[in-house]
Design an enzyme around this catalytic site. Structure first.
Site, mmCIF file in Angstrom:
data_model
loop_
_atom_site.group_PDB
_atom_site.id
_atom_site.type_symbol
_atom_site.label_atom_id
_atom_site.label_comp_id
_atom_site.label_asym_id
_atom_site.label_seq_id
_atom_site.Cartn_x
_atom_site.Cartn_y
_atom_site.Cartn_z
ATOM 1 N N LYS A 110 61.637 48.961 35.493
ATOM 2 C CA LYS A 110 61.067 47.737 34.925
ATOM 3 C C LYS A 110 61.587 47.542 33.491
ATOM 4 O O LYS A 110 62.770 47.436 33.305
ATOM 5 C CB LYS A 110 59.548 47.814 34.998
ATOM 6 C CG LYS A 110 59.019 48.318 36.351
ATOM 7 C CD LYS A 110 59.379 47.385 37.478
ATOM 8 C CE LYS A 110 58.587 47.618 38.721
ATOM 9 N NZ LYS A 110 59.164 48.410 39.772
ATOM 10 N N TYR A 145 48.827 50.939 40.773
ATOM 11 C CA TYR A 145 49.966 50.425 41.541
ATOM 12 C C TYR A 145 49.822 50.856 43.004
ATOM 13 O O TYR A 145 49.530 52.035 43.287
ATOM 14 C CB TYR A 145 51.272 50.953 40.936
ATOM 15 C CG TYR A 145 52.468 50.669 41.802
ATOM 16 C CD1 TYR A 145 52.858 49.363 42.064
ATOM 17 C CD2 TYR A 145 53.191 51.698 42.383
ATOM 18 C CE1 TYR A 145 53.936 49.094 42.883
ATOM 19 C CE2 TYR A 145 54.285 51.436 43.194
ATOM 20 C CZ TYR A 145 54.648 50.123 43.445
ATOM 21 O OH TYR A 145 55.714 49.860 44.256
ATOM 22 N N ARG A 154 72.495 67.422 40.739
ATOM 23 C CA ARG A 154 71.073 67.275 41.094
ATOM 24 C C ARG A 154 70.209 68.025 40.075
ATOM 25 O O ARG A 154 69.051 67.709 39.842
ATOM 26 C CB ARG A 154 70.797 67.762 42.525
ATOM 27 C CG ARG A 154 69.308 67.784 42.869
ATOM 28 C CD ARG A 154 68.991 67.662 44.353
ATOM 29 N NE ARG A 154 69.806 68.512 45.205
ATOM 30 C CZ ARG A 154 69.672 69.825 45.325
ATOM 31 N NH1 ARG A 154 68.747 70.471 44.618
ATOM 32 N NH2 ARG A 154 70.464 70.514 46.126
ATOM 33 N N ASP A 209 50.390 55.958 33.974
ATOM 34 C CA ASP A 209 51.537 55.146 34.370
ATOM 35 C C ASP A 209 51.584 54.012 33.342
ATOM 36 O O ASP A 209 50.763 53.098 33.378
ATOM 37 C CB ASP A 209 51.323 54.617 35.789
ATOM 38 C CG ASP A 209 52.440 53.686 36.247
ATOM 39 O OD1 ASP A 209 53.156 53.152 35.381
ATOM 40 O OD2 ASP A 209 52.571 53.478 37.467
HETATM 41 C C1 LIG Z 1 53.013 50.019 37.687
HETATM 42 C C2 LIG Z 1 54.072 50.572 38.603
HETATM 43 N N1 LIG Z 1 54.152 51.902 38.760
HETATM 44 C C3 LIG Z 1 55.082 52.455 39.578
HETATM 45 C C4 LIG Z 1 55.965 51.676 40.289
HETATM 46 C C5 LIG Z 1 56.979 52.331 41.193
HETATM 47 O O1 LIG Z 1 58.204 52.349 40.585
HETATM 48 P P1 LIG Z 1 59.624 52.272 41.383
HETATM 49 O O2 LIG Z 1 59.632 50.966 42.086
HETATM 50 O O3 LIG Z 1 60.629 52.400 40.290
HETATM 51 O O4 LIG Z 1 59.636 53.422 42.324
HETATM 52 C C6 LIG Z 1 55.910 50.293 40.169
HETATM 53 C C7 LIG Z 1 56.823 49.429 40.944
HETATM 54 O O5 LIG Z 1 56.620 48.251 41.088
HETATM 55 C C8 LIG Z 1 54.934 49.724 39.305
HETATM 56 O O6 LIG Z 1 54.816 48.404 39.144
#
Ligand SMILES: Cc1ncc(COP(=O)(O)O)c(C=O)c1O
Length: 387
Positions: A206, A111, A58, A181
């Site tokens: 992604k 998001y 961890r 992000d």
């Molecule tokens: C732009 C964006 N940020 C953060 C996330 C969250 O990531 P995770 O699904 O890996 O937790 C997503 C998920 O779809 C996303 O599209």
């Protein structure tokens, strides 16, 4: 900020791989939760931070560490910390950077998971959320400073482009921490740290991992900014599995070449969609009709693999969506296969009408994650589904 001494494709292939002697050509997967010590003195050496020692996975793991080094080199960051998901990364960043009583400026096109984390969870710990239109972020940060400013570029799902250098500069002046992000704009397309951003976050689920088979997240930045977040990640526990870290390392090798194809397919599809009478509007920053086309050209080397379009109303969007054959009806993005989702049922479900309007989401929207297939086959599917 760390320098990139070689081209990105070269770094992507070679980063995080053992070097020299009789070493393997690929990174070993250390699938163990714990590590044997020779003596109490060795435990003490570990606790003094002497290199090459491990206690518990961890906290750290050799395969995870190699993947962190690779992502850091590709993003041009001094340090990286990996997480079991993008939300694990974002939660750790926010909990590590704000305290009770602080205010967070968040781009209104964010998001859904991040927005709901701020709206529903951090609000319970007296952290106030101030949503701001992406184009007003720089002005707002200077006029009404906050502790932190979190934003995306390109945004989800309208693919607006934020002037990253301008927002980073405004944050520096206002002593706010800037967090981007950058999931929709992986390292091959843009370099937010070079633009002055403090912390870069990716849902590595992604494009970075790119094969729709692991949840992963990462935070990147200067060492002094990232190390405290690494320590916090040990408390919060969103640790990544060594197998997932290995698969990420393998996927990173093809990131530049995958992005080339994602981007060329997406541009071709966006151009085709724009010519279809049934399509009310196409959102793709590589189209001259996009409001941020000029900024996208300045800030990005290509325009990404996401294309959003509106069919005007919910009924038309649902009908189109149900008729797709090759393109998968699913959440998520950035994998080898093309996926389409309906923002009102996926990323923006549970939003009020005002929240949807603020995020620029309409009920007829379809969001496409354009994959690596032959573009003619994707266009044929879109064409038959549009009817
Ligand atoms: C732009 C964006 N940020 C953060 C996330 C969250 O990531 P995770 O699904 O890996 O937790 C997503 C998920 O779809 C996303 O599209």
């Amino acid at each position: 900020m760390a320098q990139r001494p070689q081209g990105l494709a070269t770094i992507a292939v070679h980063a995080g791989v053992p070097e020299g002697g009789n070493s393997p050509l690929t990174t070993p997967i250390v699938q163990s939760t714990t590590y044997r010590f020779e003596s109490a003195a060795q435990v003490q050496a570990y606790q003094r931070g002497e290199g090459g020692l491990f206690m518990y996975s961890r906290d750290e793991n050799p395969t995870v560490r190699a993947a962190e080094e690779a992502v850091a080199r590709i993003e041009g960051a001094e340090a990286a910390v990996l997480f079991a998901s993008g939300m694990g990364a974002m939660t750790t960043a926010l909990l590590g950077l704000v305290s009770a009583g602080d205010e967070v400026i968040a781009a209104s096109a964010l998001y859904g998971g991040t927005y709901k984390l701020l709206r529903d969870v951090l609000s319970r710990f007296a952290v106030r959320l101030r949503p701001v239109a992406p184009e007003d972020l720089a002005k707002e940060v200077v006029e009404r400073p906050a502790k932190l400013c979190v934003f995306e570029s390109p945004t989800n799902p309208t693919l607006r482009i934020v002037d990253v250098a301008r927002v980073a500069e405004a944050c520096r002046k206002a002593r706010a921490v800037s967090v981007i992000d950058s999931t929709f704009g992986p390292p091959v397309l843009q370099h937010p740290l070079e633009s002055g951003v403090d912390v870069v976050m990716h849902s590595a689920t992604k494009y970075l991992n790119g094969h729709s088979d692991h949840l992963l997240g990462v935070l990147l930045g200067a060492r002094e900014r990232i190390e405290p977040l690494r320590l916090l990640s040990r408390r919060l526990g969103a640790a990544v599995d060594p197998q997932a870290a290995y698969d990420l390392l393998r996927s990173l090798k093809t990131l530049p070449i995958r992005m080339e194809r994602h981007c060329s397919n997406a541009l071709r599809i966006a151009t085709w969609l724009e010519a279809q009478p049934a399509v009310r509007r196409v959102y793709y920053p590589g189209l001259e009709s996009h409001p941020d086309y000029t900024l996208a050209r300045k800030q990005m080397s290509a325009f990404g693999g996401m294309v959003t379009f509106s069919l005007g109303d919910k009924e038309r969007a649902f009908r189109f969506w149900d008729r797709q054959k090759l393109i998968a009806r699913a959440a998520s993005l950035g994998g080898t296969e093309s996926i389409s989702s309906l923002p009102i049922l996926f990323s923006h479900t549970g939003y009020s009408r005002e929240e949807l309007a603020r995020a620029g989401v309409d009920e007829g929207m379809v969001r496409l994650s354009v994959g690596l297939e032959d573009p003619e086959d994707l266009i044929a599917d879109l064409s038959q589904a549009l009817g």
